[in-house]
Design a protein around this motif. Structure first.
Motif, PDB file in Angstrom:
ATOM      1  N   LEU A   1      38.301  25.202  38.228  1.00  0.00           N
ATOM      2  CA  LEU A   1      37.599  24.846  38.293  1.00  0.00           C
ATOM      3  C   LEU A   1      37.755  25.584  40.527  1.00  0.00           C
ATOM      4  O   LEU A   1      36.736  25.518  40.855  1.00  0.00           O
ATOM      5  CB  LEU A   1      36.715  23.646  38.320  1.00  0.00           C
ATOM      6  N   ASP A   2      38.262  25.070  40.945  1.00  0.00           N
ATOM      7  CA  ASP A   2      38.724  25.305  42.643  1.00  0.00           C
ATOM      8  C   ASP A   2      38.289  26.842  42.716  1.00  0.00           C
ATOM      9  O   ASP A   2      37.596  27.262  43.577  1.00  0.00           O
ATOM     10  CB  ASP A   2      40.143  24.862  42.779  1.00  0.00           C
ATOM     11  N   ARG A   3      38.993  27.766  41.455  1.00  0.00           N
ATOM     12  CA  ARG A   3      39.028  29.633  41.672  1.00  0.00           C
ATOM     13  C   ARG A   3      37.589  29.597  41.678  1.00  0.00           C
ATOM     14  O   ARG A   3      37.199  30.166  42.086  1.00  0.00           O
ATOM     15  CB  ARG A   3      39.297  29.991  40.886  1.00  0.00           C
ATOM     16  N   VAL A   4      36.463  29.463  40.306  1.00  0.00           N
ATOM     17  CA  VAL A   4      34.817  29.023  40.491  1.00  0.00           C
ATOM     18  C   VAL A   4      34.282  28.567  41.336  1.00  0.00           C
ATOM     19  O   VAL A   4      33.039  29.451  42.322  1.00  0.00           O
ATOM     20  CB  VAL A   4      34.418  28.000  39.302  1.00  0.00           C
ATOM     21  N   MET A   5      35.199  28.009  42.484  1.00  0.00           N
ATOM     22  CA  MET A   5      34.344  27.240  43.597  1.00  0.00           C
ATOM     23  C   MET A   5      34.278  28.355  45.124  1.00  0.00           C
ATOM     24  O   MET A   5      34.155  27.516  45.801  1.00  0.00           O
ATOM     25  CB  MET A   5      34.542  25.855  44.025  1.00  0.00           C
ATOM     26  N   THR A   6      35.866  29.207  44.736  1.00  0.00           N
ATOM     27  CA  THR A   6      36.040  29.987  45.909  1.00  0.00           C
ATOM     28  C   THR A   6      35.616  30.773  46.233  1.00  0.00           C
ATOM     29  O   THR A   6      35.750  31.339  45.220  1.00  0.00           O
ATOM     30  CB  THR A   6      37.754  29.677  45.696  1.00  0.00           C
ATOM     31  N   GLU A   7      35.362  31.549  46.794  1.00  0.00           N
ATOM     32  CA  GLU A   7      34.780  32.789  46.734  1.00  0.00           C
ATOM     33  C   GLU A   7      35.824  33.876  46.769  1.00  0.00           C
ATOM     34  O   GLU A   7      36.808  34.083  47.146  1.00  0.00           O
ATOM     35  CB  GLU A   7      33.554  33.491  48.489  1.00  0.00           C
ATOM     36  N   PRO A   8      35.718  34.932  46.326  1.00  0.00           N
ATOM     37  CA  PRO A   8      34.642  35.896  45.969  1.00  0.00           C
ATOM     38  C   PRO A   8      34.769  35.250  44.749  1.00  0.00           C
ATOM     39  O   PRO A   8      35.043  34.974  43.338  1.00  0.00           O
ATOM     40  CB  PRO A   8      34.871  36.931  45.794  1.00  0.00           C
ATOM     41  N   SER A   9      32.877  34.547  44.083  1.00  0.00           N
ATOM     42  CA  SER A   9      32.660  34.096  42.441  1.00  0.00           C
ATOM     43  C   SER A   9      31.018  34.258  42.023  1.00  0.00           C
ATOM     44  O   SER A   9      30.469  34.414  42.994  1.00  0.00           O
ATOM     45  CB  SER A   9      33.045  32.447  42.644  1.00  0.00           C
ATOM     46  N   GLU A  10      30.781  34.787  41.463  1.00  0.00           N
ATOM     47  CA  GLU A  10      29.739  35.334  41.543  1.00  0.00           C
ATOM     48  C   GLU A  10      28.740  34.215  40.749  1.00  0.00           C
ATOM     49  O   GLU A  10      27.869  33.727  40.767  1.00  0.00           O
ATOM     50  CB  GLU A  10      29.678  36.420  40.006  1.00  0.00           C
TER      51      GLU A  10
ATOM     52  N   ARG B   1      41.579  32.989  32.388  1.00  0.00           N
ATOM     53  CA  ARG B   1      41.433  34.026  33.089  1.00  0.00           C
ATOM     54  C   ARG B   1      40.931  33.858  34.347  1.00  0.00           C
ATOM     55  O   ARG B   1      40.855  34.083  35.152  1.00  0.00           O
ATOM     56  CB  ARG B   1      40.670  34.231  32.327  1.00  0.00           C
ATOM     57  N   ALA B   2      40.209  32.167  34.331  1.00  0.00           N
ATOM     58  CA  ALA B   2      39.983  31.949  35.419  1.00  0.00           C
ATOM     59  C   ALA B   2      40.542  31.203  36.656  1.00  0.00           C
ATOM     60  O   ALA B   2      40.693  32.005  38.170  1.00  0.00           O
ATOM     61  CB  ALA B   2      38.546  31.028  35.695  1.00  0.00           C
ATOM     62  N   ALA B   3      41.490  31.042  36.787  1.00  0.00           N
ATOM     63  CA  ALA B   3      42.913  30.755  37.782  1.00  0.00           C
ATOM     64  C   ALA B   3      43.493  31.117  38.311  1.00  0.00           C
ATOM     65  O   ALA B   3      43.675  31.587  39.322  1.00  0.00           O
ATOM     66  CB  ALA B   3      43.209  29.849  36.993  1.00  0.00           C
ATOM     67  N   ASP B   4      43.698  32.613  37.436  1.00  0.00           N
ATOM     68  CA  ASP B   4      44.220  33.591  37.530  1.00  0.00           C
ATOM     69  C   ASP B   4      43.632  34.684  38.289  1.00  0.00           C
ATOM     70  O   ASP B   4      44.291  35.745  38.897  1.00  0.00           O
ATOM     71  CB  ASP B   4      45.184  33.681  36.229  1.00  0.00           C
ATOM     72  N   THR B   5      42.398  34.527  38.336  1.00  0.00           N
ATOM     73  CA  THR B   5      41.409  35.976  39.189  1.00  0.00           C
ATOM     74  C   THR B   5      42.091  35.679  40.105  1.00  0.00           C
ATOM     75  O   THR B   5      41.122  35.021  41.616  1.00  0.00           O
ATOM     76  CB  THR B   5      40.242  35.683  38.733  1.00  0.00           C
ATOM     77  N   ILE B   6      42.396  36.745  41.224  1.00  0.00           N
ATOM     78  CA  ILE B   6      42.223  36.917  42.283  1.00  0.00           C
ATOM     79  C   ILE B   6      41.478  37.932  43.484  1.00  0.00           C
ATOM     80  O   ILE B   6      41.094  36.843  44.234  1.00  0.00           O
ATOM     81  CB  ILE B   6      43.506  37.990  42.927  1.00  0.00           C
ATOM     82  N   ASP B   7      40.760  38.613  43.080  1.00  0.00           N
ATOM     83  CA  ASP B   7      39.721  39.552  42.708  1.00  0.00           C
ATOM     84  C   ASP B   7      38.183  38.816  42.539  1.00  0.00           C
ATOM     85  O   ASP B   7      38.197  36.957  42.125  1.00  0.00           O
ATOM     86  CB  ASP B   7      39.213  40.960  42.830  1.00  0.00           C
ATOM     87  N   TYR B   8      37.775  39.541  42.853  1.00  0.00           N
ATOM     88  CA  TYR B   8      35.961  38.874  42.302  1.00  0.00           C
ATOM     89  C   TYR B   8      35.916  38.148  40.901  1.00  0.00           C
ATOM     90  O   TYR B   8      35.885  38.471  39.863  1.00  0.00           O
ATOM     91  CB  TYR B   8      35.124  39.877  42.160  1.00  0.00           C
ATOM     92  N   LEU B   9      35.153  36.820  40.816  1.00  0.00           N
ATOM     93  CA  LEU B   9      35.791  36.425  39.577  1.00  0.00           C
ATOM     94  C   LEU B   9      34.248  36.574  39.033  1.00  0.00           C
ATOM     95  O   LEU B   9      32.396  35.490  39.334  1.00  0.00           O
ATOM     96  CB  LEU B   9      36.149  35.070  40.016  1.00  0.00           C
ATOM     97  N   ASP B  10      33.799  37.541  37.734  1.00  0.00           N
ATOM     98  CA  ASP B  10      33.017  36.797  36.803  1.00  0.00           C
ATOM     99  C   ASP B  10      31.999  35.909  36.593  1.00  0.00           C
ATOM    100  O   ASP B  10      33.002  34.766  36.056  1.00  0.00           O
ATOM    101  CB  ASP B  10      33.333  38.550  36.196  1.00  0.00           C
ATOM    102  N   ALA B  11      30.469  36.073  36.356  1.00  0.00           N
ATOM    103  CA  ALA B  11      30.105  34.766  35.594  1.00  0.00           C
ATOM    104  C   ALA B  11      30.956  34.357  34.947  1.00  0.00           C
ATOM    105  O   ALA B  11      30.673  33.518  34.197  1.00  0.00           O
ATOM    106  CB  ALA B  11      28.921  34.643  36.255  1.00  0.00           C
ATOM    107  N   ARG B  12      30.269  35.224  33.834  1.00  0.00           N
ATOM    108  CA  ARG B  12      31.086  35.162  32.306  1.00  0.00           C
ATOM    109  C   ARG B  12      32.521  34.263  32.144  1.00  0.00           C
ATOM    110  O   ARG B  12      31.734  32.999  31.053  1.00  0.00           O
ATOM    111  CB  ARG B  12      30.757  36.645  31.625  1.00  0.00           C
ATOM    112  N   ILE B  13      33.369  34.818  32.604  1.00  0.00           N
ATOM    113  CA  ILE B  13      34.964  33.918  32.946  1.00  0.00           C
ATOM    114  C   ILE B  13      34.459  32.934  33.239  1.00  0.00           C
ATOM    115  O   ILE B  13      35.047  31.965  33.425  1.00  0.00           O
ATOM    116  CB  ILE B  13      35.645  34.691  33.354  1.00  0.00           C
ATOM    117  N   ALA B  14      33.880  32.620  34.422  1.00  0.00           N
ATOM    118  CA  ALA B  14      33.344  31.793  35.258  1.00  0.00           C
ATOM    119  C   ALA B  14      32.747  30.252  34.273  1.00  0.00           C
ATOM    120  O   ALA B  14      32.936  28.903  34.313  1.00  0.00           O
ATOM    121  CB  ALA B  14      32.967  31.439  36.415  1.00  0.00           C
TER     122      ALA B  14
END
Length: 141
Positions: free
Chosen positions: A96-105, A39-52
């Motif tokens: 983890l890379d996606r969590v640390m990449t904008e846009p990430s809540e 769910r996190a790795a595949d998020t292209i748009d804004y990554l919600d904090a809950r998913i992260a």
């Protein structure tokens, strides 16, 4: 956001996710962890904090199975046995890379000097999950 520290399990979302993992049947637990990472790795748009938060907890469980990994939190991590997750290392790194990449809540929430310990935690997880070059492995033997 119910967060009390910078660790992978130190927030309400991760603690609740671990409770849901405990409630899952043993044969679905690996898929449960994989889904949180994907769910996190595949998020292209804004990554919600809950998913992260869920992905970070899942990545921490994968890292815990590495010889250099830290065990899951004794109170907020899962209580039930976790299946072999070693095959999810690459996906955990992607999450983890996606969590640390904008846009990430979460990246926004931990922005600034107060976020340095949180970023150190994520980088430590990344370091545990990153495969070592073969020549480095020989020196450790």
């Amino acid at each position: 956001m119910g967060t009390w520290d910078v660790g992978p399990f130190d927030n309400d979302t991760a603690a609740d996710w671990c409770g849901d993992l405990d409630d899952a049947s043993p044969d679905t637990r690996q898929g449960f962890v994989r889904d949180a990472l994907a769910r996190a790795a595949d998020t292209i748009d804004y990554l919600d904090a809950r998913i992260a938060d869920e992905a970070i907890a899942a990545a921490a469980l994968v890292a815990a199975q590495h010889p250099d990994g830290e065990p899951a939190h004794p109170h907020y991590g899962p209580d039930e046995p976790v299946p072999d997750l070693t095959g999810l290392r690459a996906l955990a790194l992607q999450a983890l890379d996606r969590v640390m990449t904008e846009p990430s809540e979460l990246l926004e929430l931990w922005d600034g000097p107060d976020g340095d310990p949180w970023q150190t935690t994520i980088n430590r997880l990344r370091g545990t999950l990153t495969p070592r070059p073969p020549e480095e492995q020989l020196h450790l033997s």
